[in-house]
Scaffold this motif. Structure first.
Motif, short mmCIF file in Angstrom:
data_model
loop_
_atom_site.label_atom_id
_atom_site.label_comp_id
_atom_site.label_asym_id
_atom_site.label_seq_id
_atom_site.Cartn_x
_atom_site.Cartn_y
_atom_site.Cartn_z
N ASP A 26 0.84 -1.20 0.00
CA ASP A 26 0.00 0.00 0.00
C ASP A 26 0.87 1.25 0.00
O ASP A 26 1.74 1.43 0.85
N HIS A 58 -2.68 1.70 -4.22
CA HIS A 58 -3.45 2.20 -3.08
C HIS A 58 -4.54 1.19 -2.77
O HIS A 58 -5.27 0.77 -3.66
N ASN A 62 -7.98 0.29 -0.67
CA ASN A 62 -9.14 0.87 0.02
C ASN A 62 -9.58 -0.10 1.09
O ASN A 62 -10.12 -1.16 0.80
N THR A 99 -14.18 0.76 6.17
CA THR A 99 -14.22 1.87 7.12
C THR A 99 -15.11 1.60 8.31
O THR A 99 -15.00 2.24 9.33
#
Length: 126
Positions: free
Chosen positions: A32, A101, A103, A106
């Protein structure tokens, strides 16, 4: 220098972490934010390019194991898009390089793994 990266490039200041697609899927936290160079099967559909670890994964549309190629660097992206559009079924095995990147979920309880990853700042492809 990281033990899990095989650094490739012409300069110490401009190099890629050469790795496998499987390593990115198994250990996304290690890659990442890093500049990576990876092989995969690329597919262009409706202006979106996705990279898959295998042709079977691509044919099954396994989005959980795909890496999206972001259209930020227009020149490199358009070049990749043109190569894919000129090939049969708009897909081909390619090597791409750029910044990875991941994700991450959350909300709590959403699971440990990433939702999807993307490569931004596409710099190279073959």
């Amino acid at each position: 220098r990281d033990a899990y990266c095989h650094e490739v490039g012409n300069s110490k200041d401009y190099s890629f972490c050469l790795t496998t697609f499987i390593q990115i899927l198994a250990n996304p936290e290690l890659y990442d934010g890093k500049r990576v160079l990876v092989y995969g099967w690329a597919n262009e559909t409706q202006g979106v390019v996705a990279l898959f670890p295998s042709i079977d994964s691509m044919d099954s549309a396994e989005l959980n194991s795909s890496i999206l190629i972001e259209r930020r660097d227009v020149d490199a992206y358009v070049g990749l898009e043109q190569v894919l559009q000129s090939s049969k079924d708009h897909r081909r095995r390619v090597q791409v390089g750029g910044v990875l990147h991941v994700n991450w979920p959350t909300r709590e309880g959403a699971g440990r793994g990433p939702r999807f990853a993307k490569i931004t700042q596409l710099e190279e492809f073959q």
